[in-house]
Design an enzyme around this catalytic site. Structure first.
Site, PDB file in Angstrom:
ATOM      1  N   ASP A   1       0.828  -1.311  -0.062  1.00 12.31           N
ATOM      2  CA  ASP A   1      -0.020   0.070  -0.108  1.00 12.31           C
ATOM      3  C   ASP A   1       0.790   1.397   0.077  1.00 12.31           C
ATOM      4  O   ASP A   1       0.485   2.249  -0.709  1.00 12.31           O
ATOM      5  CB  ASP A   1      -1.167   0.031   1.315  1.00 12.31           C
ATOM      6  CG  ASP A   1      -1.851   1.292   1.183  1.00 12.31           C
ATOM      7  OD1 ASP A   1      -2.140   1.579   0.311  1.00 12.31           O
ATOM      8  OD2 ASP A   1      -2.007   1.513   2.331  1.00 12.31           O
TER       9      ASP A   1
ATOM     10  N   CYS B   1     -22.592   1.459  -8.703  1.00 10.94           N
ATOM     11  CA  CYS B   1     -21.983   2.448  -8.014  1.00 10.94           C
ATOM     12  C   CYS B   1     -23.077   3.920  -7.783  1.00 10.94           C
ATOM     13  O   CYS B   1     -23.472   4.184  -9.007  1.00 10.94           O
ATOM     14  CB  CYS B   1     -20.863   3.092  -8.984  1.00 10.94           C
ATOM     15  SG  CYS B   1     -20.400   4.850  -8.065  1.00 10.94           S
TER      16      CYS B   1
ATOM     17  N   CYS C   1     -19.088  -1.290  -5.665  1.00 12.74           N
ATOM     18  CA  CYS C   1     -18.664  -1.902  -6.938  1.00 12.74           C
ATOM     19  C   CYS C   1     -17.805  -3.467  -7.100  1.00 12.74           C
ATOM     20  O   CYS C   1     -17.880  -3.758  -8.121  1.00 12.74           O
ATOM     21  CB  CYS C   1     -17.745  -0.743  -7.704  1.00 12.74           C
ATOM     22  SG  CYS C   1     -16.436  -0.363  -6.700  1.00 12.74           S
TER      23      CYS C   1
HETATM   24  S1  SF4 Z   1     -16.101  -7.643 -14.592  1.00 13.10           S
HETATM   25 FE1  SF4 Z   1     -16.404  -6.633 -12.539  1.00 13.10          FE
HETATM   26  S2  SF4 Z   1     -14.900  -4.843 -13.044  1.00 13.10           S
HETATM   27 FE2  SF4 Z   1     -15.407  -5.702 -14.974  1.00 13.10          FE
HETATM   28  S3  SF4 Z   1     -17.215  -4.437 -15.685  1.00 13.10           S
HETATM   29 FE3  SF4 Z   1     -17.932  -6.454 -14.790  1.00 13.10          FE
HETATM   30  S4  SF4 Z   1     -18.212  -5.722 -12.524  1.00 13.10           S
HETATM   31 FE4  SF4 Z   1     -16.940  -4.300 -13.495  1.00 13.10          FE
HETATM   32  S1  SF4 Z   2     -16.235   2.276  -4.216  1.00 17.36           S
HETATM   33 FE1  SF4 Z   2     -17.019   1.617  -6.109  1.00 17.36          FE
HETATM   34  S2  SF4 Z   2     -19.314   1.711  -5.836  1.00 17.36           S
HETATM   35 FE2  SF4 Z   2     -18.323   3.044  -4.089  1.00 17.36          FE
HETATM   36  S3  SF4 Z   2     -18.520   4.995  -4.666  1.00 17.36           S
HETATM   37 FE3  SF4 Z   2     -16.276   4.291  -5.239  1.00 17.36          FE
HETATM   38  S4  SF4 Z   2     -16.426   3.886  -7.442  1.00 17.36           S
HETATM   39 FE4  SF4 Z   2     -18.630   3.869  -6.684  1.00 17.36          FE
END
Ligand code: SF4
Ligand code: SF4
Length: 265
Positions: free
Chosen positions: A97, A162, A205
């Site tokens: 990180d 998202c 996401c």
């Molecule tokens: S495979 Fe995962 S990262 Fe790629 S577009 Fe689909 S949800 Fe998004």
């Molecule tokens: S972590 Fe992913 S789903 Fe959550 S606000 Fe950020 S881009 Fe959007």
């Protein structure tokens, strides 16, 4: 030699790259490291899976076990012992990180995953629930050439999941994960946070991504115990000794309490 060590640590996704395959983002830090350990010839890039089977909404999965920086410290101490017995002339430095290299690019170049549209690296075994770590070595043990980076299947589920449209924004200015970690918020950011369920980090996401549907749980004991599942006032006000073992402690209690308070009516 690496296999014996990583097998014992239950780290199964790793690859050693020559230093020429790494992309530096903090050259000064890299040179400082070389002043300390000597000229670096290679780096072992490895994935540290952390998912232990439970997802909650207020606290990102990565922040539920104890702080992964503590884990890296323990792992590095064991690697130092290991090298001391087998190859004492090799010196190393470990990071996760806060590395002087671009870790995601290194993981892709090492063939440890594909680039997800949601900005994270996706591994077929662990999905996106892992930290990327690396040991820089002053002598390559068995470095291999980088591989071409591949992209995810592009299903678009992360874009739909998202709530702020941040997936398509290269700066991620509306990303809730970043917003929960900011010391000061604009009125717009406060409103975004208030409408969301998360209090530290955001996994939406990642949760929607098919690569995470059947992600394996971590076999590493450090990440299987001592969880905080939800970010509550009790967690934010825990005694200092406990509080400082948490990855969410780095911004201080005030930011956490603000995020918690932000959810109240
Ligand atoms: S495979 Fe995962 S990262 Fe790629 S577009 Fe689909 S949800 Fe998004
Ligand atoms: S972590 Fe992913 S789903 Fe959550 S606000 Fe950020 S881009 Fe959007």
């Amino acid at each position: 030699m690496l296999k014996e060590f990583f097998d014992a640590e239950q780290i199964f996704c790793y690859r050693e790259l020559p230093v020429s395959a790494l992309s530096l983002w903090d050259e000064k830090k890299f040179r400082r490291m070389e002043e300390s350990i000597g000229k670096v010839e290679s780096a072992v890039i490895f994935l540290i899976p952390y998912f232990a089977g439970q997802r909650t909404t207020s606290l990102s999965v990565y922040a539920q076990p104890r702080d992964y920086h503590l884990y890296l410290r323990e792992l590095s101490a064991r690697f130092a012992d290991y090298l001391e017995k087998r190859a004492p002339h090799i010196r190393f430095c470990g990071f996760t990180d806060s590395s002087p290299i671009r870790e995601r690019e290194a993981a892709l170049a090492a063939g440890l995953g594909v680039q997800g549209e949601n900005g994270v690296v996706l591994n077929e075994r662990y999905g996106s629930w892992f930290f990327i770590g690396e040991f820089f070595l002053t002598e390559g043990i068995l470095p291999q050439e980088p591989v071409a980076a591949e992209a995810c299947m592009g299903c678009g589920a992360c874009l739909k999941a998202c709530p702020t449209g941040a997936v398509t924004d290269p700066q991620r200015t509306r990303c809730l994960s970043l917003i929960t970690q900011k010391k000061e918020l604009t009125p717009e950011e406060e409103a975004l946070l208030s409408a969301a369920t998360c209090k530290w980090g955001c996994d939406l996401c990642q949760l929607s991504c098919p690569y995470n549907e059947n992600a394996e749980e971590t076999p590493i004991p450090f990440f299987r115990e001592g969880h905080v599942r939800e970010l509550t006032e009790d967690a934010a006000l825990a005694p200092k000794g406990e509080f400082l073992t948490r990855a969410y402690s780095w911004r201080g209690r005030r930011v956490l309490l603000r995020n918690i308070e932000n959810k109240k009516d």
